[in-house]
Design an enzyme around this catalytic site. Structure first.
Site, PDB file in Angstrom:
ATOM      1  N   CYS A 137      68.055  10.146 -42.713  1.00 28.37           N
ATOM      2  CA  CYS A 137      68.834   8.791 -43.213  1.00 28.37           C
ATOM      3  C   CYS A 137      69.792   8.477 -43.406  1.00 28.37           C
ATOM      4  CB  CYS A 137      67.405   8.543 -44.365  1.00 28.37           C
ATOM      5  SG  CYS A 137      68.460   6.884 -45.680  1.00 28.37           S
ATOM      6  N   CYS A 140      71.459   7.081 -46.348  1.00 28.38           N
ATOM      7  CA  CYS A 140      70.794   7.688 -47.818  1.00 28.38           C
ATOM      8  C   CYS A 140      72.456   8.866 -47.949  1.00 28.38           C
ATOM      9  CB  CYS A 140      69.571   8.835 -48.233  1.00 28.38           C
ATOM     10  SG  CYS A 140      68.453   6.923 -47.654  1.00 28.38           S
ATOM     11  N   ASP A 141      71.943   9.292 -46.983  1.00 31.64           N
ATOM     12  CA  ASP A 141      72.830  11.036 -46.870  1.00 31.64           C
ATOM     13  C   ASP A 141      74.314  10.789 -45.672  1.00 31.64           C
ATOM     14  OD1 ASP A 141      70.568  11.931 -48.606  1.00 31.64           O
ATOM     15  OD2 ASP A 141      69.935  12.693 -46.639  1.00 31.64           O
TER      16      ASP A 141
HETATM   17  P1  FAD Z   1      57.631   5.755 -51.626  1.00 32.61           P
HETATM   18  O1  FAD Z   1      58.608   5.898 -52.101  1.00 32.61           O
HETATM   19  O2  FAD Z   1      57.527   6.200 -49.520  1.00 32.61           O
HETATM   20  O3  FAD Z   1      56.008   5.962 -51.740  1.00 32.61           O
HETATM   21  C1  FAD Z   1      54.802   5.701 -51.335  1.00 32.61           C
HETATM   22  C2  FAD Z   1      54.257   5.869 -52.460  1.00 32.61           C
HETATM   23  O4  FAD Z   1      52.767   5.507 -51.801  1.00 32.61           O
HETATM   24  C3  FAD Z   1      53.658   7.471 -52.798  1.00 32.61           C
HETATM   25  O5  FAD Z   1      53.909   7.556 -54.014  1.00 32.61           O
HETATM   26  C4  FAD Z   1      52.765   8.346 -52.475  1.00 32.61           C
HETATM   27  O6  FAD Z   1      52.025   9.221 -52.472  1.00 32.61           O
HETATM   28  C5  FAD Z   1      51.602   7.050 -52.604  1.00 32.61           C
HETATM   29  N1  FAD Z   1      50.523   6.812 -50.923  1.00 32.61           N
HETATM   30  C6  FAD Z   1      50.830   6.958 -49.916  1.00 32.61           C
HETATM   31  N2  FAD Z   1      49.319   7.028 -49.389  1.00 32.61           N
HETATM   32  C7  FAD Z   1      48.925   7.115 -50.685  1.00 32.61           C
HETATM   33  C8  FAD Z   1      47.368   6.817 -50.822  1.00 32.61           C
HETATM   34  N3  FAD Z   1      46.522   6.724 -49.635  1.00 32.61           N
HETATM   35  N4  FAD Z   1      46.617   6.400 -52.053  1.00 32.61           N
HETATM   36  C9  FAD Z   1      47.154   6.348 -53.066  1.00 32.61           C
HETATM   37  N5  FAD Z   1      49.019   6.223 -52.541  1.00 32.61           N
HETATM   38  C10 FAD Z   1      49.345   6.759 -51.744  1.00 32.61           C
HETATM   39  N6  FAD Z   1      66.826   4.993 -51.111  1.00 32.61           N
HETATM   40  C11 FAD Z   1      67.937   5.022 -51.126  1.00 32.61           C
HETATM   41  O7  FAD Z   1      68.007   3.547 -51.517  1.00 32.61           O
HETATM   42  N7  FAD Z   1      68.842   5.723 -51.225  1.00 32.61           N
HETATM   43  C12 FAD Z   1      69.018   7.436 -50.864  1.00 32.61           C
HETATM   44  O8  FAD Z   1      69.734   8.169 -51.361  1.00 32.61           O
HETATM   45  C13 FAD Z   1      67.678   7.525 -50.617  1.00 32.61           C
HETATM   46  N8  FAD Z   1      67.741   8.701 -50.214  1.00 32.61           N
HETATM   47  C14 FAD Z   1      66.483   9.496 -49.025  1.00 32.61           C
HETATM   48  C15 FAD Z   1      66.303  10.625 -48.925  1.00 32.61           C
HETATM   49  C16 FAD Z   1      65.226  11.217 -48.739  1.00 32.61           C
HETATM   50  C17 FAD Z   1      65.366  12.587 -47.916  1.00 32.61           C
HETATM   51  C18 FAD Z   1      64.777   9.721 -48.043  1.00 32.61           C
HETATM   52  C19 FAD Z   1      63.095  10.378 -46.872  1.00 32.61           C
HETATM   53  C20 FAD Z   1      64.711   8.809 -48.158  1.00 32.61           C
HETATM   54  C21 FAD Z   1      65.339   8.111 -48.973  1.00 32.61           C
HETATM   55  N9  FAD Z   1      65.866   6.911 -49.663  1.00 32.61           N
HETATM   56  C22 FAD Z   1      66.447   6.265 -50.107  1.00 32.61           C
HETATM   57  C23 FAD Z   1      64.862   5.589 -49.386  1.00 32.61           C
HETATM   58  C24 FAD Z   1      63.441   5.912 -49.934  1.00 32.61           C
HETATM   59  O9  FAD Z   1      63.192   6.498 -50.808  1.00 32.61           O
HETATM   60  C25 FAD Z   1      63.206   4.957 -49.986  1.00 32.61           C
HETATM   61  O10 FAD Z   1      63.061   3.539 -49.272  1.00 32.61           O
HETATM   62  C26 FAD Z   1      61.836   4.228 -50.711  1.00 32.61           C
HETATM   63  O11 FAD Z   1      61.423   5.498 -51.687  1.00 32.61           O
HETATM   64  C27 FAD Z   1      60.459   3.272 -50.651  1.00 32.61           C
HETATM   65  O12 FAD Z   1      59.792   3.116 -51.490  1.00 32.61           O
HETATM   66  P2  FAD Z   1      58.111   2.401 -51.433  1.00 32.61           P
HETATM   67  O13 FAD Z   1      57.978   3.224 -53.126  1.00 32.61           O
HETATM   68  O14 FAD Z   1      58.082   2.078 -50.719  1.00 32.61           O
HETATM   69  O15 FAD Z   1      57.853   3.963 -51.090  1.00 32.61           O
END
Ligand code: FAD
Ligand code: NAP
Length: 323
Positions: A137, A140-141
């Site tokens: 990302c 992010c980084d």
């Molecule tokens: P996610 O955070 O992907 O959460 C998905 C959830 O769904 C998880 O809890 C998982 O367990 C759950 N899930 C999946 N399948 C199932 C299932 N079958 N049953 C039950 N639960 C399930 N964004 C920023 O804004 N700033 C940053 O500095 C930043 N740094 C990042 C660094 C890294 C290394 C990464 C990988 C991403 C980063 N991001 C950052 C991006 C950010 O993390 C994501 O955009 C954000 O987390 C997305 O949120 P979400 O809730 O859509 O999904």
């Protein structure tokens, strides 16, 4: 023994989208249930410094931010479940999800926030050096590589956008692609080629990420896909940008998706093609993929779920009065 858990708002996923939906849903009295999945707290739990989530002057840690979000959701009345959903039924009046231990979750509304995972190359050194020079990302980084040498791996829109973005921080960006032509849009390719800060290494496959002193990334071992010639490129940071996989397997043939598997929502809303089922965060967003945008969409999903229930109840009352 399997238990049935009923709620007015069932949320699958506990990242920023799911937990924000939970905070709004709980405050609206919907007593939400969040099924957390295998990564409680979502993607931010596998990173360290977060500098772009509003409200914090100093750098915060991803896992800490997610603990706080969860505590806030629980404080206002969310029930958190340690379970992973293995199948869903979206055909009835309530939406059913089955956990991997057999528990049944029934929601009058459903918020899907299962996120997306970056695809990784799966070569030696990648996992070990993740967070120590290897990232998926740039938004992010990228900031951590100001004035340093970075590479991006991939040849699609994401890779090219990440390379262009990184020129805000670095004057030395190399795009490494396994073929001799890009698959990104022409306009992006033109921008890439015109940018003096970016060079492209064609026909190169990454064989290995090589650590240096302090166990930080030092270089990438490459192999030429045409000649099999081996080479090495020194770098401070490597951004793997070979695509993301949304976690939507559960919803195949049940909800509309695009070709890459992202859930389709009505433009500008979290509404899927099944009334009462909403999507939020990375699971329906291949463009922004940020914690703050995911949280915003979670809020929208909860507000729309609340309206959906209010309208349904109002039409039920009207039908009873008329009947
Ligand atoms: P996610 O955070 O992907 O959460 C998905 C959830 O769904 C998880 O809890 C998982 O367990 C759950 N899930 C999946 N399948 C199932 C299932 N079958 N049953 C039950 N639960 C399930 N964004 C920023 O804004 N700033 C940053 O500095 C930043 N740094 C990042 C660094 C890294 C290394 C990464 C990988 C991403 C980063 N991001 C950052 C991006 C950010 O993390 C994501 O955009 C954000 O987390 C997305 O949120 P979400 O809730 O859509 O999904
Ligand atoms: P993508 O289009 O699937 O491109 C992935 C790139 O990574 C391809 O160049 C592919 O190489 C390369 N790749 C895949 N696996 C690899 C491996 N194991 N080793 C080395 N290279 C590998 O993915 P994306 O760029 O993330 O885009 C996904 C979707 O989102 C697309 O529909 C895209 O248009 C869209 N998107 C749009 C925007 C925008 O509109 N601004 C921005 C980002 C993404 P090959 O070319 O050889 O297959």
């Amino acid at each position: 023994m399997a238990t049935t858990h009923k709620t007015r708002m069932l949320i699958i996923g506990s990242g920023p989208a799911g937990l924000s939906a939970a905070i709004y849903g709980a405050r609206a009295g919907l007593e939400p249930i969040v099924v957390q999945g295998l990564q409680p707290g979502g993607q931010l739990t596998i990173t360290t410094d977060v500098e772009n989530y509003p409200g914090f002057r100093d750098v915060i840690q991803g896992p800490w931010l997610m603990q706080e979000m969860q505590a806030q959701a629980e404080h206002v009345g969310t029930r958190m479940m340690w379970d992973t959903i293995t199948s869903v039924d979206l055909t009835g009046d309530t939406f059913k999800a089955i956990g991997d231990g057999g528990d049944i979750y029934e929601g009058d509304t459903l918020v899907i926030s299962t996120g997306a995972q970056a695809k990784w190359l799966g070569v030696p050194g990648e996992q070990e050096l993740s967070g120590k020079g290897v990232s998926a990302c740039a938004t992010c980084d990228g900031f951590f590589y100001r004035g340093k040498k970075v590479v991006v791996i991939g040849g699609g829109n994401t890779a090219v956008e990440e390379a262009l973005y990184l020129t805000n921080h670095s004057d030395d960006v190399t795009l490494i692609h396994r073929r001799d032509s890009l698959r990104c849009e022409k306009i992006l390719e033109d921008r890439l080629m015109a940018n003096p800060k970016i060079s492209v290494l064609w026909n190169k496959r990454v064989e290995r990420f090589v650590g240096g002193e302090n166990s930080e990334l030092r270089a990438l071992a490459l192999i030429d896909t045409q000649t099999s010639e081996e080479s090495e490129i020194e770098t401070d940071g490597a951004f793997v940008a070979i695509g993301h996989a949304p976690a939507t397997e559960l919803f195949k043939d049940k909800l509309a998706m695009d070709d890459s598997g992202y859930l389709l929502v009505k433009a500008g809303t979290p509404k899927t093609d099944v009334p009462g089922v909403f999507a939020a965060g990375d699971v329906c967003d291949h463009t922004y993929r940020q914690a703050v945008t995911a949280a915003g969409m979670g809020c929208m999903a909860a507000l729309d779920a609340e309206r959906y229930l209010a309208e349904k109840e109002f039409s039920g009352v009207t039908a009873t009065v008329q009947g």
